[in-house]
Design a protein around this motif. Sequence first.
Motif, short mmCIF file in Angstrom:
data_model
loop_
_atom_site.label_atom_id
_atom_site.label_comp_id
_atom_site.label_asym_id
_atom_site.label_seq_id
_atom_site.Cartn_x
_atom_site.Cartn_y
_atom_site.Cartn_z
N LEU A 8 32.25 44.51 42.06
CA LEU A 8 32.91 45.82 41.92
C LEU A 8 34.30 45.67 41.33
O LEU A 8 34.71 46.45 40.46
N ILE A 9 35.04 44.68 41.78
CA ILE A 9 36.39 44.47 41.25
C ILE A 9 36.34 44.06 39.78
O ILE A 9 37.13 44.53 38.96
N ARG A 10 35.41 43.18 39.42
CA ARG A 10 35.32 42.74 38.03
C ARG A 10 34.94 43.89 37.10
O ARG A 10 35.42 43.98 35.97
N PHE A 21 42.02 37.21 39.54
CA PHE A 21 43.10 36.54 40.27
C PHE A 21 44.48 36.93 39.73
O PHE A 21 45.47 36.88 40.46
N SER A 22 44.56 37.32 38.44
CA SER A 22 45.83 37.73 37.85
C SER A 22 45.92 39.24 37.66
O SER A 22 46.77 39.73 36.92
N LEU A 23 45.06 39.98 38.34
CA LEU A 23 45.00 41.44 38.18
C LEU A 23 46.25 42.08 38.79
O LEU A 23 46.64 41.75 39.91
N GLU A 24 46.87 43.01 38.06
CA GLU A 24 48.06 43.70 38.54
C GLU A 24 47.81 45.17 38.86
O GLU A 24 48.59 45.77 39.60
N GLU A 25 46.76 45.74 38.33
CA GLU A 25 46.43 47.15 38.60
C GLU A 25 44.94 47.27 38.81
O GLU A 25 44.14 46.75 38.03
N LEU A 26 44.55 47.97 39.87
CA LEU A 26 43.13 48.10 40.22
C LEU A 26 42.87 49.51 40.73
O LEU A 26 43.63 50.05 41.54
N SER A 27 41.79 50.11 40.23
CA SER A 27 41.41 51.46 40.62
C SER A 27 40.02 51.42 41.24
O SER A 27 39.04 51.09 40.57
N HIS A 38 39.05 41.70 51.48
CA HIS A 38 39.01 40.73 50.37
C HIS A 38 40.15 40.88 49.36
O HIS A 38 40.40 39.94 48.60
N LEU A 39 40.83 42.01 49.32
CA LEU A 39 41.84 42.20 48.28
C LEU A 39 43.02 41.25 48.47
O LEU A 39 43.60 40.80 47.48
N ASP A 40 43.38 40.97 49.72
CA ASP A 40 44.54 40.10 49.95
C ASP A 40 44.24 38.65 49.61
O ASP A 40 45.16 37.83 49.50
N ARG A 41 42.98 38.29 49.41
CA ARG A 41 42.62 36.91 49.05
C ARG A 41 42.28 36.77 47.58
O ARG A 41 42.48 35.71 46.99
N TRP A 42 41.72 37.82 46.97
CA TRP A 42 41.27 37.73 45.59
C TRP A 42 42.31 38.23 44.58
O TRP A 42 42.34 37.74 43.45
N ASP A 45 48.24 39.30 43.12
CA ASP A 45 49.27 39.75 42.18
C ASP A 45 49.24 41.25 41.94
O ASP A 45 49.90 41.74 41.02
N LEU A 46 48.51 41.98 42.76
CA LEU A 46 48.40 43.43 42.56
C LEU A 46 49.75 44.10 42.72
O LEU A 46 50.51 43.82 43.66
N LYS A 47 50.02 45.03 41.78
CA LYS A 47 51.22 45.86 41.86
C LYS A 47 50.88 47.33 42.09
O LYS A 47 51.65 48.06 42.71
#
Length: 473
Positions: A8-10, A21-27, A38-42, A45-47
Motif C-alpha cells: 500500500l505504501i509503495r 525508506f526516503s519518503l517525505e510525503e505520504l497520503s 509500521h510507519l515509524d519503522r519503514w 524521513d516522513l515530513k
Amino acid sequence: MGRITEDLIRRNAEHNDCVIFSLEELSLHQQEIERLEHLDRWCRDLKILYLQNNLIGKIENVSRLKKLEYLNLALNNIEKIENLEGCEGLAKLDLTVNFIGELSSVKSLQHNVHLRELFLMGNPCADFEGYRQFVVAALQQLKWLDGKEIERSERIQALQNFPEIERHIREQEKAYCLRRAKDKEEAQRRLREEQESEEEEGRPGFDGCWHAADIGATLPTSAASQDHLQAPETPGGEPHKKKSGGGEDDLEFWNRPSLFTPESRLETLRHMEKQRRDQEKLSDKKKKVKAPRTLITEDGRALNVNEPKLDFSLKEDEKRNQIILDLAVYRYMDTSLINVDVQPTYVRVMVKGKPFQLALPAEVSPDSSSAKRSQTTGHLVVCMPKVGDVITGGQRAPKSGKGTSDGGREQTQERSKQTEKLEVDPSKHSFPDVANIVQGGKHRPRRVPPEPELTPSEEDPDFEDNPEVPLLI
C-alpha cells in the motif's frame, strides 16, 4: 479491515519512484485503515502524513517520526490525544471531526515546542464551555487554533482564569465519559443481538420471524436504552419478519436513527462490506457463460469474424505472388497476447483471446507464410504466398544500348515470346544444354560516341581562341 502494508505504501509512493525508506510525503486517506502501524519503522524521513477519512481509533506508532511536520488525522475515531511527544518537529496537527472528549489530553502536546497550528473543531470537546481558553492557556506555543489566530491579549486573559476554567472542563469531561460509557454498552449489546440473530437465521428450521418470548427477552429494560433501540415492527403492528429484498434491508438500515459514535462508523463499514459481498455474489450468479463464437460452419466454410474490432486491409501482391494482411493491432500491446494461425483458405489471429478471422480469396501456403510486427505502428503484417501457379523460366534479352520507349516495348514482346514452360518429361533434356547457355551472337563492344566539338560562338565579343588552352570536357 484496511491495514497499512508495504504494498500500500509503495503504491502511494510513485512520486518517489516507489522507494519508501526516503519518503517525505505520504497520503493514505480513504483506505479504511483501523490502526496505525509500521510507519515509524519503514518511513522515518516522513515530513507530511495524510491519514484523513479512515477508521483509526488511537494515535500510536508515530513517536519515531522525528522529522514529521504535518499530521492530518481528520475524520477518524480518535478519542484521546497521545503518543505524539516523540514527533519533535511537529508544527501542524489536524484532528478535525473525531471523538476527542478528554480535552485535558491536549497537555501531552506541551512537549511539541514547534507546534503552531491545531485543529479540534467537530470534536465533542469543542462544545465544552471554556474550550478555547483552556487550549490557549495549556499550549502557549500555539499561534493558530481552529484556523483562528491567537492574540496576545486572549492568551493573557486565559492564563489568568486558567484554574477556574480547568476545574470546569474537568466536570464536563466526567459527564461526557459517563455518557460515552453508556453508548459503548449499548453498542456492544446491539452487536451481540445482531450476531445472535444471524446465528438464529443460520440454524435449520428457522421460519424467518421472531417469537414473542424472544422479543421480550431482548427488549431494553431502562427508559434511556428504549430511546436508542426499539423492537422493530411493521406499520400494521405485527412482528418484524425477515425481508426478502436486499434493497428494503438497506433502506431500513440507512433510515434507522443512530448516534454519531466510533461504533456507529464501524457498523456502517461492516454493513457496506456485507452489501458489497452480496452484490458480488449476485453479479456472479447473473453472469452467463457466452456460447463460443462459430468460426467454421458445418460444411467447413470459414466465416469472417472481427471480434476485437480492429481495422485491417487485405491486398494481393502480384509481383511476389502473395496475399498481404495488415491488421491494426494496438501499438503498445504485448506480442505474447497475439496468436496467428494461417490455413490454406483462411487466416485467424487471436488478440487477447478474441478471434479475428478472414477468408482468403485464393489458396495460400501456410508453411511459407510469415508474420511480422511493425516497431513504429504496432501493426501486424502477415504475408501468405499463393499456391498452384506454374513456375516459369526464360532467357533474359540483352540490354539495348538505346533507352527509347520503343525499344523497351520490343524487348518486352520478345521476352514474352521466348517464355517457355519447363518440361518434366525425362525422355527430353533432363539437364540444361551448357553449350547453348551463351547466345550464338557475340556481344560487340560498346563504343563511346565521339564527343561533339565545342565551337565558340562568334557572337561573344570577349571570346579569344587560344590554341594552347586545352578543350573543356
